[in-house]
Write a protein that holds these residues in place. Structure first.
Motif, PDB file in Angstrom:
ATOM      1  N   ASP A  96      -1.204 -53.533  40.662  1.00  0.00           N
ATOM      2  CA  ASP A  96      -0.346 -52.982  39.618  1.00  0.00           C
ATOM      3  C   ASP A  96      -0.851 -51.633  39.115  1.00  0.00           C
ATOM      4  O   ASP A  96      -0.288 -51.055  38.191  1.00  0.00           O
ATOM      5  CB  ASP A  96      -0.230 -53.958  38.450  1.00  0.00           C
ATOM      6  CG  ASP A  96      -1.553 -54.164  37.724  1.00  0.00           C
ATOM      7  OD1 ASP A  96      -2.612 -53.808  38.300  1.00  0.00           O
ATOM      8  OD2 ASP A  96      -1.533 -54.677  36.589  1.00  0.00           O
ATOM      9  N   GLY A  97      -1.942 -51.116  39.720  1.00  0.00           N
ATOM     10  CA  GLY A  97      -2.468 -49.811  39.323  1.00  0.00           C
ATOM     11  C   GLY A  97      -3.599 -49.867  38.326  1.00  0.00           C
ATOM     12  O   GLY A  97      -4.071 -48.812  37.875  1.00  0.00           O
ATOM     13  N   ALA A  98      -4.052 -51.046  37.957  1.00  0.00           N
ATOM     14  CA  ALA A  98      -5.165 -51.155  37.022  1.00  0.00           C
ATOM     15  C   ALA A  98      -6.458 -50.685  37.689  1.00  0.00           C
ATOM     16  O   ALA A  98      -6.649 -50.864  38.891  1.00  0.00           O
ATOM     17  CB  ALA A  98      -5.322 -52.593  36.533  1.00  0.00           C
ATOM     18  N   GLY A  99      -7.350 -50.081  36.894  1.00  0.00           N
ATOM     19  CA  GLY A  99      -8.589 -49.584  37.469  1.00  0.00           C
ATOM     20  C   GLY A  99      -9.662 -49.349  36.436  1.00  0.00           C
ATOM     21  O   GLY A  99      -9.522 -49.735  35.274  1.00  0.00           O
ATOM     22  N   ILE A 100     -10.730 -48.706  36.866  1.00  0.00           N
ATOM     23  CA  ILE A 100     -11.891 -48.425  36.012  1.00  0.00           C
ATOM     24  C   ILE A 100     -12.232 -46.942  36.123  1.00  0.00           C
ATOM     25  O   ILE A 100     -12.244 -46.383  37.226  1.00  0.00           O
ATOM     26  CB  ILE A 100     -13.106 -49.275  36.438  1.00  0.00           C
ATOM     27  CG1 ILE A 100     -12.795 -50.769  36.284  1.00  0.00           C
ATOM     28  CG2 ILE A 100     -14.335 -48.910  35.620  1.00  0.00           C
ATOM     29  CD1 ILE A 100     -13.904 -51.676  36.810  1.00  0.00           C
ATOM     30  N   VAL A 101     -12.522 -46.328  34.985  1.00  0.00           N
ATOM     31  CA  VAL A 101     -12.881 -44.904  34.946  1.00  0.00           C
ATOM     32  C   VAL A 101     -14.393 -44.762  34.886  1.00  0.00           C
ATOM     33  O   VAL A 101     -15.058 -45.419  34.078  1.00  0.00           O
ATOM     34  CB  VAL A 101     -12.244 -44.197  33.733  1.00  0.00           C
ATOM     35  CG1 VAL A 101     -12.731 -42.754  33.630  1.00  0.00           C
ATOM     36  CG2 VAL A 101     -10.727 -44.237  33.829  1.00  0.00           C
ATOM     37  N   THR A 102     -14.938 -43.912  35.741  1.00  0.00           N
ATOM     38  CA  THR A 102     -16.368 -43.623  35.760  1.00  0.00           C
ATOM     39  C   THR A 102     -16.567 -42.116  35.916  1.00  0.00           C
ATOM     40  O   THR A 102     -15.655 -41.409  36.358  1.00  0.00           O
ATOM     41  CB  THR A 102     -17.067 -44.344  36.930  1.00  0.00           C
ATOM     42  OG1 THR A 102     -16.450 -43.935  38.159  1.00  0.00           O
ATOM     43  CG2 THR A 102     -16.962 -45.853  36.787  1.00  0.00           C
ATOM     44  N   PRO A 103     -17.755 -41.600  35.568  1.00  0.00           N
ATOM     45  CA  PRO A 103     -18.054 -40.197  35.861  1.00  0.00           C
ATOM     46  C   PRO A 103     -18.373 -40.034  37.347  1.00  0.00           C
ATOM     47  O   PRO A 103     -18.363 -41.000  38.096  1.00  0.00           O
ATOM     48  CB  PRO A 103     -19.275 -39.915  34.981  1.00  0.00           C
ATOM     49  CG  PRO A 103     -19.925 -41.253  34.806  1.00  0.00           C
ATOM     50  CD  PRO A 103     -18.825 -42.265  34.805  1.00  0.00           C
ATOM     51  N   GLY A 104     -18.629 -38.794  37.766  1.00  0.00           N
ATOM     52  CA  GLY A 104     -19.061 -38.573  39.135  1.00  0.00           C
ATOM     53  C   GLY A 104     -18.052 -37.895  40.026  1.00  0.00           C
ATOM     54  O   GLY A 104     -18.288 -37.745  41.229  1.00  0.00           O
ATOM     55  N   GLY A 105     -16.916 -37.462  39.462  1.00  0.00           N
ATOM     56  CA  GLY A 105     -15.931 -36.753  40.259  1.00  0.00           C
ATOM     57  C   GLY A 105     -16.260 -35.271  40.355  1.00  0.00           C
ATOM     58  O   GLY A 105     -17.199 -34.787  39.717  1.00  0.00           O
ATOM     59  N   PRO A 106     -15.516 -34.530  41.163  1.00  0.00           N
ATOM     60  CA  PRO A 106     -15.745 -33.087  41.278  1.00  0.00           C
ATOM     61  C   PRO A 106     -15.585 -32.400  39.927  1.00  0.00           C
ATOM     62  O   PRO A 106     -14.671 -32.721  39.164  1.00  0.00           O
ATOM     63  CB  PRO A 106     -14.665 -32.636  42.267  1.00  0.00           C
ATOM     64  CG  PRO A 106     -14.288 -33.868  43.022  1.00  0.00           C
ATOM     65  CD  PRO A 106     -14.430 -34.996  42.057  1.00  0.00           C
ATOM     66  N   ALA A 107     -16.465 -31.473  39.606  1.00  0.00           N
ATOM     67  CA  ALA A 107     -16.429 -30.780  38.317  1.00  0.00           C
ATOM     68  C   ALA A 107     -15.082 -30.088  38.114  1.00  0.00           C
ATOM     69  O   ALA A 107     -14.564 -29.440  39.019  1.00  0.00           O
ATOM     70  CB  ALA A 107     -17.558 -29.760  38.247  1.00  0.00           C
ATOM     71  N   GLY A 108     -14.505 -30.253  36.919  1.00  0.00           N
ATOM     72  CA  GLY A 108     -13.244 -29.608  36.592  1.00  0.00           C
ATOM     73  C   GLY A 108     -12.020 -30.290  37.152  1.00  0.00           C
ATOM     74  O   GLY A 108     -10.908 -29.778  37.010  1.00  0.00           O
ATOM     75  N   HIS A 109     -12.190 -31.439  37.784  1.00  0.00           N
ATOM     76  CA  HIS A 109     -11.082 -32.146  38.410  1.00  0.00           C
ATOM     77  C   HIS A 109     -10.999 -33.579  37.887  1.00  0.00           C
ATOM     78  O   HIS A 109     -11.930 -34.101  37.289  1.00  0.00           O
ATOM     79  CB  HIS A 109     -11.243 -32.191  39.934  1.00  0.00           C
ATOM     80  CG  HIS A 109     -11.254 -30.856  40.594  1.00  0.00           C
ATOM     81  ND1 HIS A 109     -12.309 -29.980  40.483  1.00  0.00           N
ATOM     82  CD2 HIS A 109     -10.330 -30.242  41.377  1.00  0.00           C
ATOM     83  CE1 HIS A 109     -12.036 -28.880  41.171  1.00  0.00           C
ATOM     84  NE2 HIS A 109     -10.846 -29.012  41.725  1.00  0.00           N
ATOM     85  N   MET A 110      -9.863 -34.203  38.167  1.00  0.00           N
ATOM     86  CA  MET A 110      -9.687 -35.636  37.974  1.00  0.00           C
ATOM     87  C   MET A 110      -9.457 -36.254  39.349  1.00  0.00           C
ATOM     88  O   MET A 110      -8.705 -35.699  40.163  1.00  0.00           O
ATOM     89  CB  MET A 110      -8.482 -35.933  37.087  1.00  0.00           C
ATOM     90  CG  MET A 110      -8.573 -35.341  35.691  1.00  0.00           C
ATOM     91  SD  MET A 110      -9.799 -36.169  34.672  1.00  0.00           S
ATOM     92  CE  MET A 110      -8.832 -36.601  33.242  1.00  0.00           C
ATOM     93  N   GLU A 111     -10.097 -37.385  39.600  1.00  0.00           N
ATOM     94  CA  GLU A 111      -9.974 -38.050  40.898  1.00  0.00           C
ATOM     95  C   GLU A 111      -9.445 -39.463  40.700  1.00  0.00           C
ATOM     96  O   GLU A 111      -9.908 -40.194  39.821  1.00  0.00           O
ATOM     97  CB  GLU A 111     -11.328 -38.095  41.596  1.00  0.00           C
ATOM     98  CG  GLU A 111     -11.310 -38.817  42.942  1.00  0.00           C
ATOM     99  CD  GLU A 111     -12.672 -38.819  43.626  1.00  0.00           C
ATOM    100  OE1 GLU A 111     -12.966 -39.786  44.346  1.00  0.00           O
ATOM    101  OE2 GLU A 111     -13.437 -37.853  43.441  1.00  0.00           O
ATOM    102  N   ILE A 112      -8.451 -39.825  41.511  1.00  0.00           N
ATOM    103  CA  ILE A 112      -7.911 -41.182  41.487  1.00  0.00           C
ATOM    104  C   ILE A 112      -8.050 -41.774  42.879  1.00  0.00           C
ATOM    105  O   ILE A 112      -7.514 -41.226  43.847  1.00  0.00           O
ATOM    106  CB  ILE A 112      -6.437 -41.205  41.041  1.00  0.00           C
ATOM    107  CG1 ILE A 112      -6.261 -40.489  39.701  1.00  0.00           C
ATOM    108  CG2 ILE A 112      -5.948 -42.656  40.939  1.00  0.00           C
ATOM    109  CD1 ILE A 112      -4.825 -40.469  39.203  1.00  0.00           C
ATOM    110  N   ASP A 113      -8.805 -42.876  42.987  1.00  0.00           N
ATOM    111  CA  ASP A 113      -9.049 -43.549  44.261  1.00  0.00           C
ATOM    112  C   ASP A 113      -8.260 -44.852  44.299  1.00  0.00           C
ATOM    113  O   ASP A 113      -8.402 -45.688  43.400  1.00  0.00           O
ATOM    114  CB  ASP A 113     -10.534 -43.866  44.447  1.00  0.00           C
ATOM    115  CG  ASP A 113     -11.407 -42.621  44.437  1.00  0.00           C
ATOM    116  OD1 ASP A 113     -10.853 -41.515  44.556  1.00  0.00           O
ATOM    117  OD2 ASP A 113     -12.646 -42.759  44.302  1.00  0.00           O
TER     118      ASP A 113
END
Length: 246
Positions: A96-113
């Motif tokens: 259903d699209g539920a997830g967990i947010v953590t740090p560690g993505g590319p600087a200045g960006h948002m990443e969705i896996d």
């Protein structure tokens, strides 16, 4: 978190016509992305006055939604929405699209896996003038998507039936595209006249938008560099989740 502001000055005849014909101000926010998708109306202002001030905070979130049509006028309703700073990663495991947010993505960006088996819709939200997170676009989430806010905003006056979250692939009317990277204090002042349109002359930060002009090329920066980075991040994610062979 940084405040952005737009001041629009109008004459009495213009404001009366806009009110009489039930117009509102609508804004669409640019974004760079590795994914394919469509822009959505992000901001709406229904109370119009001669000296109109519009302000918002560049505060972000990542959203997911069940796979849906990207046809014009489709309303995008996030199923899950996760406020987060730039550089964050949203790992989606649920169907259903539920997830967990953590740090560690590319600087200045948002990443969705997307680590699940269901293709979803996803994207970036920005605070509007009411402090509500509103989508700036909706995109296919298959594996890994990257998003980077672009400091450009398109504004239009148009009849009220439009709403925030609505897919808009063409200009809602004659508009103006403002590049906030060219303002030290993230603030602009422009004039709007019902007959003469938006004041863009001698304003290097302002670009006119013709009525019915396609918006994807103006507001969605489909970056080959981001696509390559997304593929690299996908390989890294896949390697990290693979069982260790002994």
């Amino acid at each position: 978190m940084e405040q952005h502001k737009l001041t629009i000055d109008m004459n009495e005849a213009t404001i009366e016509q806009l009110r009489d014909h039930h117009f509102a101000l609508f804004g669409l926010h640019a974004v760079a992305t590795s994914a394919s998708g469509a822009p959505t109306i992000w901001l709406s202002v229904h109370y119009l006055e001669r000296h109109l001030e519009v302000a918002w905070q560049e505060t972000y979130s990542m959203f997911t939604t069940r796979r849906q049509s990207m046809a014009p006028s489709t309303k995008v309703v996030p199923t899950h929405n996760y406020p987060a700073p730039l550089g964050s990663v949203l790992t989606v495991a649920g169907n259903d699209g539920a997830g967990i947010v953590t740090p560690g993505g590319p600087a200045g960006h948002m990443e969705i896996d997307n680590t699940g088996r269901v293709e979803l819709g996803a994207g970036l939200c920005v605070h509007d003038t009411h402090g509500m997170y509103q989508p700036v676009g909706v995109f296919d989430l298959i594996d890994v998507d990257l998003f980077q806010p672009v400091p450009k905003v398109a504004f239009f006056f148009s009849p009220i039936p439009h709403m925030a979250g609505e897919v808009a692939t063409r200009a809602l009317g004659p508009g103006i595209l403002l590049d906030y990277s060219k303002s030290r204090d993230r603030s602009f002042s422009v004039e709007y006249d019902l007959h003469d349109g938006w004041s863009v002359e001698n304003r290097p930060y302002a670009q006119p938008i013709a009525a019915n002009e396609p918006l994807n090329q103006l507001l969605l920066v489909r970056s080959s560099a981001l696509q390559a980075l997304a593929m690299q991040r996908q390989r890294t994610t896949a390697a990290a989740s693979s069982p260790i062979k002994r």
